[in-house]
Design a protein around this motif. Structure first.
Motif, PDB file in Angstrom:
ATOM      1  N   GLY A   7       0.867  -1.181   0.000  1.00 57.97           N
ATOM      2  CA  GLY A   7       0.000   0.000   0.000  1.00 57.97           C
ATOM      3  C   GLY A   7       0.902   1.228   0.000  1.00 57.97           C
ATOM      4  N   ASP A   8       0.686   2.134   0.931  1.00 61.77           N
ATOM      5  CA  ASP A   8       1.577   3.307   0.967  1.00 61.77           C
ATOM      6  C   ASP A   8       2.686   3.146   2.012  1.00 61.77           C
ATOM      7  OD1 ASP A   8      -1.068   5.345   2.459  1.00 61.77           O
ATOM      8  OD2 ASP A   8       0.085   3.646   3.216  1.00 61.77           O
ATOM      9  N   PHE A   9       2.898   1.926   2.483  1.00 64.76           N
ATOM     10  CA  PHE A   9       3.977   1.650   3.429  1.00 64.76           C
ATOM     11  C   PHE A   9       5.185   1.138   2.650  1.00 64.76           C
ATOM     12  CE2 PHE A   9       6.111   0.815   7.239  1.00 64.76           C
ATOM     13  CZ  PHE A   9       6.545  -0.507   7.301  1.00 64.76           C
ATOM     14  N   THR A  10       6.342   1.797   2.850  1.00 61.42           N
ATOM     15  CA  THR A  10       7.572   1.402   2.168  1.00 61.42           C
ATOM     16  C   THR A  10       8.589   0.958   3.206  1.00 61.42           C
ATOM     17  OG1 THR A  10       7.145   3.033   0.441  1.00 61.42           O
ATOM     18  CG2 THR A  10       9.392   2.191   0.578  1.00 61.42           C
ATOM     19  N   LEU A  11       9.313  -0.127   2.912  1.00 63.81           N
ATOM     20  CA  LEU A  11      10.266  -0.684   3.873  1.00 63.81           C
ATOM     21  C   LEU A  11      11.492  -1.208   3.129  1.00 63.81           C
ATOM     22  CD1 LEU A  11      10.480  -1.532   6.948  1.00 63.81           C
ATOM     23  CD2 LEU A  11       9.530  -3.725   6.260  1.00 63.81           C
ATOM     24  N   TYR A  12      12.684  -0.980   3.684  1.00 68.41           N
ATOM     25  CA  TYR A  12      13.876  -1.603   3.113  1.00 68.41           C
ATOM     26  C   TYR A  12      14.624  -2.336   4.226  1.00 68.41           C
ATOM     27  CZ  TYR A  12      15.907   2.955   4.556  1.00 68.41           C
ATOM     28  OH  TYR A  12      16.279   4.097   5.246  1.00 68.41           O
ATOM     29  N   GLU A  13      15.755  -2.972   3.844  1.00 66.81           N
ATOM     30  CA  GLU A  13      16.495  -3.920   4.708  1.00 66.81           C
ATOM     31  C   GLU A  13      15.801  -5.286   4.674  1.00 66.81           C
ATOM     32  OE1 GLU A  13      19.581  -3.287   5.817  1.00 66.81           O
ATOM     33  OE2 GLU A  13      19.077  -1.532   4.620  1.00 66.81           O
ATOM     34  N   SER A  14      16.470  -6.252   4.014  1.00 67.03           N
ATOM     35  CA  SER A  14      15.838  -7.546   3.743  1.00 67.03           C
ATOM     36  C   SER A  14      15.377  -8.234   5.018  1.00 67.03           C
ATOM     37  CB  SER A  14      16.798  -8.476   2.987  1.00 67.03           C
ATOM     38  OG  SER A  14      17.964  -8.743   3.750  1.00 67.03           O
ATOM     39  N   ARG A  15      16.160  -8.125   6.096  1.00 68.10           N
ATOM     40  CA  ARG A  15      15.777  -8.844   7.315  1.00 68.10           C
ATOM     41  C   ARG A  15      14.552  -8.192   7.966  1.00 68.10           C
ATOM     42  NH1 ARG A  15      21.082  -8.491   6.530  1.00 68.10           N
ATOM     43  NH2 ARG A  15      22.392 -10.364   6.629  1.00 68.10           N
ATOM     44  N   ALA A  16      14.478  -6.858   7.899  1.00 70.45           N
ATOM     45  CA  ALA A  16      13.297  -6.150   8.427  1.00 70.45           C
ATOM     46  C   ALA A  16      12.066  -6.520   7.598  1.00 70.45           C
ATOM     47  CB  ALA A  16      13.524  -4.643   8.413  1.00 70.45           C
ATOM     48  N   ILE A  17      12.250  -6.605   6.257  1.00 69.83           N
ATOM     49  CA  ILE A  17      11.144  -6.988   5.369  1.00 69.83           C
ATOM     50  C   ILE A  17      10.682  -8.396   5.721  1.00 69.83           C
ATOM     51  CG2 ILE A  17      10.526  -7.524   2.976  1.00 69.83           C
ATOM     52  CD1 ILE A  17      12.492  -5.293   2.106  1.00 69.83           C
ATOM     53  N   CYS A  18      11.626  -9.319   5.913  1.00 66.59           N
ATOM     54  CA  CYS A  18      11.276 -10.704   6.230  1.00 66.59           C
ATOM     55  C   CYS A  18      10.461 -10.772   7.518  1.00 66.59           C
ATOM     56  CB  CYS A  18      12.542 -11.551   6.403  1.00 66.59           C
ATOM     57  SG  CYS A  18      13.348 -11.932   4.837  1.00 66.59           S
ATOM     58  N   ARG A  19      10.890 -10.018   8.536  1.00 66.68           N
ATOM     59  CA  ARG A  19      10.169 -10.060   9.803  1.00 66.68           C
ATOM     60  C   ARG A  19       8.769  -9.460   9.652  1.00 66.68           C
ATOM     61  NH1 ARG A  19      14.470  -9.319  14.691  1.00 66.68           N
ATOM     62  NH2 ARG A  19      12.632  -9.841  15.904  1.00 66.68           N
ATOM     63  N   TYR A  20       8.667  -8.405   8.869  1.00 67.62           N
ATOM     64  CA  TYR A  20       7.361  -7.768   8.629  1.00 67.62           C
ATOM     65  C   TYR A  20       6.426  -8.756   7.934  1.00 67.62           C
ATOM     66  CZ  TYR A  20       3.868  -4.674   6.498  1.00 67.62           C
ATOM     67  OH  TYR A  20       2.696  -4.091   6.096  1.00 67.62           O
ATOM     68  N   LEU A  21       6.943  -9.446   6.902  1.00 71.58           N
ATOM     69  CA  LEU A  21       6.116 -10.412   6.164  1.00 71.58           C
ATOM     70  C   LEU A  21       5.709 -11.573   7.062  1.00 71.58           C
ATOM     71  CD1 LEU A  21       8.055 -10.481   2.768  1.00 71.58           C
ATOM     72  CD2 LEU A  21       5.778  -9.512   3.161  1.00 71.58           C
ATOM     73  N   ALA A  22       6.641 -12.038   7.900  1.00 66.97           N
ATOM     74  CA  ALA A  22       6.329 -13.159   8.783  1.00 66.97           C
ATOM     75  C   ALA A  22       5.209 -12.773   9.751  1.00 66.97           C
ATOM     76  CB  ALA A  22       7.570 -13.584   9.553  1.00 66.97           C
ATOM     77  N   THR A  23       5.223 -11.532  10.218  1.00 66.13           N
ATOM     78  CA  THR A  23       4.165 -11.057  11.118  1.00 66.13           C
ATOM     79  C   THR A  23       2.857 -10.879  10.346  1.00 66.13           C
ATOM     80  OG1 THR A  23       5.856  -9.872  12.359  1.00 66.13           O
ATOM     81  CG2 THR A  23       3.582  -9.309  12.842  1.00 66.13           C
ATOM     82  N   LYS A  24       2.954 -10.264   9.154  1.00 64.20           N
ATOM     83  CA  LYS A  24       1.750  -9.972   8.356  1.00 64.20           C
ATOM     84  C   LYS A  24       1.015 -11.254   7.974  1.00 64.20           C
ATOM     85  CE  LYS A  24       0.430  -7.890   3.898  1.00 64.20           C
ATOM     86  NZ  LYS A  24      -0.408  -6.688   4.108  1.00 64.20           N
TER      87      LYS A  24
END
Lengths: 224, 215
Positions: B60-77
């Motif tokens: 959506g309008d949320f932007t995120l970088y850093e692969s490990r942060a992205i992975c943790r965000y996806l795992a939570t989502k």
């Protein structure tokens, strides 16, 4: 009995990350055991049970819970003792942005800054000369990092948003080390970075701890 | 639907693609910027990633970088769909140990593995010579670290404990690249590290994501 024991050493940037977090949280119910790195106490069999790689810091709680890695320790303590330094777990986006900021700090700042600290500070204690090639390469990376940080800190007050957070604390020990090694200009020459830095180190609890450490270091040098 | 900006042959993007595969998420889009032409170092990319790198996630309008942060965000989502474990945030100790092992990957593995792969592989792709002193130094450091990993993996089956987790996926792209860079022996010569590698690479989701460069 104190809530936990912190194993670290004097002048260790990684140990200071944890000490600063505890100071900011106003938590004092712990004891510190200082290991002598030059004598190799961190590589003892006893310490390796706490930290397989024989490094510091590590903590052991009164109930026997043991862990290492300074940033993981800081997060654990902040959550356990409710320091107001982290976004709530329920806010997935704020948590993700915190994780992003932590990766940025570790990879783009601490990695090259740590190399400078090793070459200019740690090697002195080992009686080894610094490597100019490593230093210039690391300095270039640190300058590039702060060029980008200057832009980011022109739009927000702190590294993970508009509130002071744990990730700002992560930077403090190595930036202090950069100053001590004569590289303070990377901070003071950039207006937004410099303003952020002053906001961080002028926080009362942090200022007190840094001043006490400075005084202890002066006494040690004077009595050597 | 989440949107990923990255290249499927790039290690950090692979971390994210592997995460999506393990989560069983196929409903995402991938845009590959022209890295050789420096697209990632210019606007509009740098508006999303100020450091000019990949990957980037847009949700959506949320932007995120850093692969490990992205992975943790996806795992939570996508936690409901996840077949592996990311600790419940209310379990303080499990979360702390997760953070501990995630930090180990960065400071005791990635720091050296990525430099060695850059010297022996990425430099070649760009027509540059590896620097022998740097190669020797990081190989020695990585070897010493892997000796410890070998003793660790005698006591636990995976990098984050006794179950396959997000932590293992952080290691996998660069471990694979070490083979491509001619340094596979670092893994295969250590029995417990090799056993871990065999365990994690037999998984179907890894085969999906692992793309080798040919030619």
């Amino acid at each position: 009995m104190p809530a936990f024991t912190l194993y670290g050493s004097r002048g260790s940037t990684n140990t200071d990350r944890v000490r600063l977090t505890l100071a900011e949280g106003g938590f004092t119910d712990y004891e510190t055991v200082l290991l002598n790195l030059q004598k190799g106490e961190q590589k003892s069999e006893e310490h390796k049970k706490r930290h397989p790689w024989g490094k510091i810091p590590a903590i052991t709680s009164a109930e026997g819970f043991t862990m290492h890695e300074s940033r993981a320790i800081c997060k654990y303590l902040a959550k356990k003792y409710s320091f107001p330094l982290l976004p709530p777990d329920s806010d997935a986006e704020a948590t993700a942005l915190f994780d992003q900021a932590q990766c940025v700090e570790t990879l783009y700042f601490a990695e090259p800054a740590g190399k400078i600290a090793f070459e200019k500070f740690a090697k002195r204690f080992m009686g080894l000369p610094p490597s100019d090639a490593v230093l210039s390469d690391a300095l270039r990376s640190v300058e590039m990092f702060f060029d980008i940080a200057e832009g980011l800190l022109s739009e927000k007050e702190y590294m993970a948003g508009n509130d002071f957070a744990l990730v700002d604390i992560y930077y403090i020990p190595l930036i202090r080390r950069l100053f001590a090694c004569g590289y303070g200009n990377v901070v003071v020459s950039r207006a937004a970075v410099n303003a952020w830095w002053n906001r961080c180190v002028n926080r009362p609890a942090i200022a007190r701890l840094l001043a006490a450490d400075q005084e202890a270091a002066t006494v040690t040098t004077a009595t050597r | 639907m989440v949107h990923i900006i990255g290249n499927n042959i790039a290690t950090c993007t692979q971390r994210v693609l592997l995460r999506l595969a393990v989560l069983g998420v196929t409903d995402f889009t991938l845009y590959s910027p022209d890295v050789m032409a420096g697209e990632h170092k210019k606007l509009p990319h740098t508006a999303k990633h100020p450091f000019g790198l990949i990957p980037v996630l847009e949700d959506g309008d949320f932007t995120l970088y850093e692969s490990r942060a992205i992975c943790r965000y996806l795992a939570t989502k996508y936690n409901g769909q996840s077949k592996d474990l990311i600790p419940d945030c209310k379990d303080l100790k499990a979360t702390a140990l997760f953070d501990q092992w995630a930090s180990v990957e960065l400071t005791d593995f990635d720091a050296f593995a990525s430099e060695l792969v850059a010297q022996n592989l990425f430099y070649k792709w760009r027509g540059l010579e590896a620097i022998p002193e740097v190669v020797d130094l990081v190989t020695k450091k990585l070897s010493d670290k892997l000796d410890i990993f070998d003793t660790l993996l005698a006591k636990q089956k995976y990098m984050g404990g006794n179950v396959f987790s997000l932590i293992d996926t952080f290691y996998m792209p660069y471990t694979e690249k070490l083979f491509e860079a001619g340094e596979g022996e670092l893994t295969t010569s250590r029995p417990n590290v090799k056993a871990w590698w065999d365990r994690v690479t037999v998984r179907a989701t890894w085969k999906l994501v692992n793309v080798k460069i040919t030619g």
